[in-house]
Design a protein around this motif. Structure first.
Motif, PDB file in Angstrom:
ATOM      1  N   ARG A  79      40.296  38.913  47.298  1.00  0.00           N
ATOM      2  CA  ARG A  79      39.686  39.390  48.532  1.00  0.00           C
ATOM      3  C   ARG A  79      40.308  38.665  49.731  1.00  0.00           C
ATOM      4  O   ARG A  79      40.810  37.561  49.614  1.00  0.00           O
ATOM      5  N   THR A  80      40.223  39.305  50.886  1.00  0.00           N
ATOM      6  CA  THR A  80      40.858  38.762  52.085  1.00  0.00           C
ATOM      7  C   THR A  80      40.273  37.418  52.480  1.00  0.00           C
ATOM      8  O   THR A  80      41.009  36.495  52.837  1.00  0.00           O
TER       9      THR A  80
ATOM     10  N   LYS B  96      37.525  39.319  41.408  1.00  0.00           N
ATOM     11  CA  LYS B  96      38.558  40.147  42.036  1.00  0.00           C
ATOM     12  C   LYS B  96      37.926  41.383  42.648  1.00  0.00           C
ATOM     13  O   LYS B  96      36.856  41.837  42.240  1.00  0.00           O
ATOM     14  N   GLU B  97      38.641  41.957  43.592  1.00  0.00           N
ATOM     15  CA  GLU B  97      38.201  43.173  44.247  1.00  0.00           C
ATOM     16  C   GLU B  97      38.426  44.350  43.300  1.00  0.00           C
ATOM     17  O   GLU B  97      39.451  44.421  42.599  1.00  0.00           O
ATOM     18  N   ARG B  98      37.489  45.262  43.252  1.00  0.00           N
ATOM     19  CA  ARG B  98      37.648  46.445  42.397  1.00  0.00           C
ATOM     20  C   ARG B  98      38.615  47.414  43.042  1.00  0.00           C
ATOM     21  O   ARG B  98      38.606  47.632  44.243  1.00  0.00           O
ATOM     22  N   GLN B  99      39.434  48.006  42.210  1.00  0.00           N
ATOM     23  CA  GLN B  99      40.366  49.014  42.692  1.00  0.00           C
ATOM     24  C   GLN B  99      39.659  50.371  42.699  1.00  0.00           C
ATOM     25  O   GLN B  99      39.088  50.789  41.711  1.00  0.00           O
ATOM     26  N   THR B 100      39.693  51.054  43.832  1.00  0.00           N
ATOM     27  CA  THR B 100      39.086  52.381  43.921  1.00  0.00           C
ATOM     28  C   THR B 100      40.172  53.423  43.753  1.00  0.00           C
ATOM     29  O   THR B 100      41.281  53.269  44.233  1.00  0.00           O
ATOM     30  N   ALA B 101      39.833  54.473  43.098  1.00  0.00           N
ATOM     31  CA  ALA B 101      40.822  55.510  42.803  1.00  0.00           C
ATOM     32  C   ALA B 101      40.952  56.509  43.916  1.00  0.00           C
ATOM     33  O   ALA B 101      40.267  56.759  44.779  1.00  0.00           O
TER      34      ALA B 101
END
Length: 148
Positions: A2-3, A143-148
């Motif tokens: 994350r940032t 971790k940040e979740r990856q969105t599709a």
């Protein structure tokens, strides 16, 4: 990552790098502690006052390890490598812990008897320890979740 984790790790890297040049205990700085002293322990006749007057080459001092930890945290902040961040925290905590352990073996009674003078205003210990503790907490953020 994350940032905000990148930003926190960047700030922690700066804190550890700056703290590597300030006293940790009493007037003893990491640049006064040789790596061989960390490995083998301080010599038998070692007194607390002798610690601040040792002349150690920069690359053979504990400062080099703390700066390595700061560089690894900086790489983790810039690239997003959790492995570099964890390695930096392990190197920094290991260096600080072994130094304090070896110092306690030789002059633990002196530190205990004079803790109000020896441990007051130790900005190196505060910056290094605080930076490493906050970096550890930042690395535990999922971790940040990856969105599709």
């Amino acid at each position: 990552m994350r940032t905000f984790v990148h930003l926190v790790l960047f700030a922690c890297a700066i804190a550890v790098a700056v703290g590597a040049f300030f006293p940790i205990v009493g007037e003893i700085q990491p640049s006064d502690v040789a790596l061989i002293d960390l490995r083998d322990g301080f010599p038998t006749g070692f007194t607390f006052d002798q610690g601040e007057y040792q002349s150690v080459v920069f690359y053979k001092s504990a400062t080099a390890l703390l700066l390595l930890a700061a560089i690894l945290l900086l790489v983790a902040a810039l690239v997003g490598s959790r492995a570099a961040g964890w390695l930096g925290v392990i190197v920094g905590v290991g260096t600080t812990a072994v130094f304090l352990w070896r110092l306690h073996d030789r002059v633990g009674d002196f530190v205990r008897d004079n803790y109000d003078n020896v441990l007051s205003g130790r900005w190196g210990l505060y910056l290094v320890g605080g930076g490493l503790a906050i970096a550890l907490l930042a690395l535990l953020v999922p971790k940040e979740r990856q969105t599709a």
